[in-house]
Design an enzyme around this catalytic site. Structure first.
Site, mmCIF file in Angstrom:
data_model
loop_
_atom_site.group_PDB
_atom_site.id
_atom_site.type_symbol
_atom_site.label_atom_id
_atom_site.label_comp_id
_atom_site.label_asym_id
_atom_site.label_seq_id
_atom_site.Cartn_x
_atom_site.Cartn_y
_atom_site.Cartn_z
ATOM 1 N N ASN A 150 -3.578 31.166 -14.230
ATOM 2 C CA ASN A 150 -4.421 31.305 -15.431
ATOM 3 C C ASN A 150 -3.838 32.209 -16.512
ATOM 4 O OD1 ASN A 150 -4.900 33.561 -13.834
ATOM 5 N ND2 ASN A 150 -6.968 33.824 -14.606
ATOM 6 N N GLU A 250 -5.201 41.633 -6.808
ATOM 7 C CA GLU A 250 -6.210 41.420 -7.845
ATOM 8 C C GLU A 250 -6.809 40.050 -7.588
ATOM 9 O OE1 GLU A 250 -7.486 43.402 -9.852
ATOM 10 O OE2 GLU A 250 -6.042 45.041 -9.764
ATOM 11 N N CYS A 284 -10.504 35.923 -14.187
ATOM 12 C CA CYS A 284 -11.220 36.668 -13.148
ATOM 13 C C CYS A 284 -12.172 37.665 -13.783
ATOM 14 C CB CYS A 284 -10.256 37.350 -12.201
ATOM 15 S SG CYS A 284 -9.115 38.427 -13.027
ATOM 16 N N GLU A 462 -3.335 48.139 -11.799
ATOM 17 C CA GLU A 462 -2.223 47.600 -12.568
ATOM 18 C C GLU A 462 -2.310 48.115 -13.996
ATOM 19 O OE1 GLU A 462 -0.684 43.674 -11.319
ATOM 20 O OE2 GLU A 462 -2.804 43.163 -11.282
HETATM 21 C C1 UN1 Z 1 -8.290 39.365 -19.404
HETATM 22 O O1 UN1 Z 1 -9.491 39.190 -19.231
HETATM 23 O O2 UN1 Z 1 -7.820 39.514 -20.538
HETATM 24 O O3 UN1 Z 1 -6.615 36.658 -13.527
HETATM 25 C C2 UN1 Z 1 -7.321 39.470 -18.304
HETATM 26 C C3 UN1 Z 1 -7.315 37.182 -14.390
HETATM 27 C C4 UN1 Z 1 -7.126 38.657 -14.644
HETATM 28 C C5 UN1 Z 1 -6.680 38.963 -16.014
HETATM 29 C C6 UN1 Z 1 -7.791 38.959 -16.994
HETATM 30 N N1 UN1 Z 1 -6.181 39.173 -13.692
HETATM 31 O O4 UN1 Z 1 -8.126 36.515 -15.009
#
Ligand code: UN1
Length: 482
Positions: A150, A250, A284, A462
């Site tokens: 993503n 994550e 996420c 992170e």
């Molecule tokens: C964001 O919301 O800008 O996989 C980053 C994901 C997260 C990153 C989100 N690790 O959606």
């Protein structure tokens, strides 16, 4: 047949045994390219090359590391338009979102170029006479990175940049669905002046390449972003292996956005639409639970549904598009099955949730909004990872906070309110790593810590200066000077 885009191992471009097409989710007749797929043999070669490179790279001067990272960041930013198009073409987020993500990736390399120069330690007086203590940080060694589809360039960037800044070597396995941006990044890294073997790219499926990395005895740490199920398996394997591996995960979210009666309605709708549906809901950090107090509920639902009906869902590269396609057929089926599950569970589908036909054959889904949901329903508990919003009506702030925290996840939480009292209380009491007041739960800055609690994250944070925790190990040196 196109040229096959190769893996990058020990400073050389190496063909895999196999190659797979990278398909554009906005138009399945458009093949972005053929990308090599490695296996455990390629992982072995990459780890061996990285190990050979580590002794010299971990002893380079901060200036050398700064210069390499700056070169990489500058090239990403210079080629932002081209890379943004590639990203949107392979992943399906809109061009504006693709350009934004590439900009973020470039800035991350520039930030860590600076951090390479700023790494230092502490000198602490001993409790015993004649002794001095220095606390310093050292690189770990060869780090394996497994990244999701993503954010095909920003997530590799926020793992690679700190790893290199602090003197580590890297083996990257990008998501099998979107190897294009990682491959382009490898090309940029290959000509940045980085010594051969410090960075290696092995593309392919998680079940083979990812597994080989997790099992590899010479990889000392794994940084993973992806699903909860895979994350848990990785953590188990990393703590069972000899030697033990450091691990950073994550994973998912079921992020609440609380909307209180005193919220600015337009702002709340904006936060909800952005956080829940932009990037096709495939973040996420997406606001997948909209927890709304009774006094504003009906106005909020009506205004959000109106906004959703007006959103343009189409090919990611069309300028007017606001929501691109879902990433692939499997994800589309998952989204659709949650849309029908929500109805079976008794929630009300206010709008969307149906497959859309466009000029090109892609995985288009109308943004779906459920109301009358209960926080115990599966659509309110499980991460859907698609353009599906779930509205939960609550009586007051206290109930909203309790529902917000009643989840196995803990990544991001938001609140829309004009009350300083509730905003301050929510900031302190939301059980998440990120908390957002009057702004969307998704969409984060590149220079500050990122990560969550509970089932969302495991290990050190992170991004930002916090990244030093994962990518270095602490040494405490005692010297007796008499
Ligand atoms: C964001 O919301 O800008 O996989 C980053 C994901 C997260 C990153 C989100 N690790 O959606």
């Amino acid at each position: 047949m196109d040229d096959i885009k190769a893996n990058f191992i020990g400073g050389e471009w190496v063909a895999g045994h196999d190659a797979a097409p990278n398909v554009n989710p906005s138009d399945t007749s458009d093949i972005v390219g053929l990308y090599a797929r490695g296996g455990s043999a390629e992982v072995d070669q990459a780890v061996a090359a990285a190990e050979r490179a580590f002794a010299a790279w971990s002893r380079t001067t901060p200036q050398q590391r700064h210069d390499v990272l700056k070169t990489i960041g500058d090239e990403i930013l210079t080629r932002r338009d081209e890379l943004g198009r590639l990203l949107s073409r392979e992943e399906g987020k809109t061009l504006a979102e693709g350009l934004g993500e590439v900009g973020r990736a470039g800035q991350i390399f520039l930030f860590f170029a600076g951090e390479a120069l700023r790494s230092g330690g502490e000198v602490i007086a001993s409790t015993r006479p004649g002794l001095g203590i220095e606390v310093t940080r050292e690189a770990l060694g060869v780090i394996g990175m497994i990244t999701p589809w993503n954010f095909p360039i920003a997530i590799p960037a926020w793992k690679i940049a700190p790893a290199l800044a602090y003197g580590n070597c890297v083996v990257l396995k990008p998501a099998d669905l979107v190897p294009g941006c990682a491959h382009a990044l490898a090309e940029i890294i290959a000509r940045s002046g980085l010594p051969a073997g410090v960075f290696n790219l092995v593309m392919g499926p998680g079940s083979t390449v990812g597994q080989a990395m997790v099992d590899h005895p010479r990889i000392v740490a794994i940084s993973f972003t992806g699903s909860v199920a895979t994350g848990r398996r990785i953590a188990k394997a990393c703590t069972a292996s000899v030697p033990l591996k450091k691990v950073q995960l994550e994973m998912g979210g079921k992020n609440p956005l609380v909307v209180l009666d005193d919220a600015d309605l337009d702002l709340a709708v904006e936060c909800a639409v952005n956080g829940t549906f932009f990037s096709t809901g495939q973040r996420c950090t997406a606001s997948s639970r909209l927890i709304v107090t009774a006094g504003i509920h009906d106005r909020f639902v009506a205004a959000t549904a109106r906004r959703l009906a007006a959103l343009v869902v189409d090919h990611a590269l069309k300028p007017a598009t606001q929501i691109g396609p879902v990433v692939d057929e499997g994800q589309l089926q998952q989204d659709l099955s949650y849309v029908s599950l929500g109805q079976t569970e008794g929630a009300q589908l206010v709008c969307g949730g149906q497959v859309l036909n466009r000029d090109t054959a892609g995985f288009y889904l109308a943004p779906a909004l459920f109301t009358e949901a209960d926080n115990r329903m599966r659509i309110a508990r499980e991460e859907i990872f698609g353009p599906v919003g779930v509205v939960i009506r609550v009586g007051d702030y206290d109930e909203a906070l309790a529902v917000a925290n009643d989840t196995e996840f803990g990544l991001s939480a938001g609140i829309c309110t004009s009350s300083l009292k509730y905003a301050s209380h929510f900031k302190r009491n939301a059980e998440t790593g990120l908390v957002m007041v009057n702004t969307a739960t998704a969409g984060i800055d590149y220079h500050v810590p990122f990560g969550g609690r509970k089932g969302s994250s495991y290990g050190a944070r992170e991004q930002g200066r916090a990244a030093v925790e994962f990518y270095t190990t602490v040494k405490t040196a005692y010297t007796f000077a008499g």
